[in-house]
Design a protein around this motif. Structure first.
Motif, short mmCIF file in Angstrom:
data_model
loop_
_atom_site.label_atom_id
_atom_site.label_comp_id
_atom_site.label_asym_id
_atom_site.label_seq_id
_atom_site.Cartn_x
_atom_site.Cartn_y
_atom_site.Cartn_z
N ARG A 59 0.83 -1.21 0.00
CA ARG A 59 0.00 0.00 0.00
C ARG A 59 0.86 1.25 0.00
O ARG A 59 1.99 1.23 0.46
CB ARG A 59 -0.92 0.01 1.21
CG ARG A 59 -0.18 0.19 2.52
CD ARG A 59 -1.05 0.13 3.74
NE ARG A 59 -1.87 1.29 3.85
CZ ARG A 59 -2.85 1.42 4.73
NH1 ARG A 59 -3.12 0.44 5.56
NH2 ARG A 59 -3.56 2.50 4.80
N PRO A 71 1.62 -2.19 10.60
CA PRO A 71 0.74 -3.18 9.98
C PRO A 71 -0.15 -3.93 10.98
O PRO A 71 -1.21 -4.41 10.63
CB PRO A 71 1.69 -4.13 9.27
CG PRO A 71 3.03 -3.86 9.80
CD PRO A 71 3.03 -2.48 10.35
N THR A 73 -1.82 -2.64 13.39
CA THR A 73 -3.02 -1.85 13.66
C THR A 73 -3.61 -1.21 12.41
O THR A 73 -4.81 -0.97 12.36
CB THR A 73 -2.72 -0.74 14.70
OG1 THR A 73 -1.62 0.06 14.21
CG2 THR A 73 -2.36 -1.34 16.04
N ASP A 74 -2.79 -0.94 11.41
CA ASP A 74 -3.26 -0.28 10.19
C ASP A 74 -3.61 -1.24 9.07
O ASP A 74 -4.11 -0.83 8.03
CB ASP A 74 -2.20 0.71 9.68
CG ASP A 74 -1.92 1.82 10.68
OD1 ASP A 74 -2.87 2.26 11.36
OD2 ASP A 74 -0.75 2.23 10.81
N GLY A 75 -3.31 -2.53 9.26
CA GLY A 75 -3.56 -3.53 8.22
C GLY A 75 -2.44 -3.57 7.20
O GLY A 75 -1.53 -2.75 7.22
N VAL A 76 -2.52 -4.54 6.32
CA VAL A 76 -1.45 -4.69 5.32
C VAL A 76 -1.77 -3.97 4.03
O VAL A 76 -0.91 -3.85 3.16
CB VAL A 76 -1.13 -6.17 5.02
CG1 VAL A 76 -0.60 -6.87 6.26
CG2 VAL A 76 -2.32 -6.89 4.44
N SER A 119 3.98 -5.04 3.80
CA SER A 119 3.76 -5.45 5.18
C SER A 119 3.54 -6.95 5.25
O SER A 119 2.93 -7.54 4.36
CB SER A 119 2.52 -4.76 5.75
OG SER A 119 2.64 -3.37 5.68
N THR A 136 4.63 -9.02 13.02
CA THR A 136 4.54 -8.26 11.78
C THR A 136 5.92 -7.74 11.41
O THR A 136 6.82 -7.64 12.23
CB THR A 136 3.58 -7.04 11.92
OG1 THR A 136 4.06 -6.19 12.96
CG2 THR A 136 2.17 -7.50 12.24
#
Length: 144
Positions: A59, A71, A73-76, A119, A136
């Motif tokens: 991303r 990653p 908490t914010d996602g991949v 990530s 992560t």
């Protein structure tokens, strides 16, 4: 007290067995539309471990700033490179690499120019009781 030492030992053992993205290297310049190999290395296990899964995403960094990105908490991200069983192996032709697995990904042609991040979310079961451990990893690259 004894159980605390066992838990601490298990935690340190799990930390030593993390999977990390080693390629592309941080700061690499990649080009939109090109293909890249994402290499994930797994350190050798000091205790029993079972690899379960990997989730790798790509991303653009929000507002071009990756400094606060996490990653866990914010996602991949919306572009999934790989989602499935993680099966790192030794390559007899490259023993110095240890355990690793490669994933091929094409940088989307319409990717934003600037900093982006690969990530990794990695799940494994550690020890005789198969304690689930999640870690992560991420690497920031520049897309042109």
């Amino acid at each position: 007290m004894k159980s605390l030492l066992v838990l601490a030992s298990l935690a340190l053992s799990a930390l030593a067995q993390q999977a990390t993205i080693v390629s592309p290297a941080a700061g690499s310049v990649l080009f939109a539309g090109n293909t890249v190999t994402v290499e994930v290395q797994q350190t050798e296990a000091a205790t029993d471990d079972m690899q379960v899964a990997a989730l790798i995403g790509f991303r653009a960094c929000p507002d071009g700033d990756c400094s606060t990105f996490n990653p866990a908490t914010d996602g991949v991200g919306p572009n999934i490179v790989f989602a499935g069983a993680f099966t790192p192996a030794h390559d007899p032709n490259q023993p110095q690499k240890g355990l690793f697995q490669d994933f091929t990904f094409q940088i989307p042609a319409g990717s934003a120019i600037g900093d982006s991040v690969f990530s990794l979310g990695h799940l494994q079961a550690v020890g005789a009781n198969n304690v689930p451990v999640f870690n992560t990893s991420m690497v920031v690259v520049t897309v042109l």
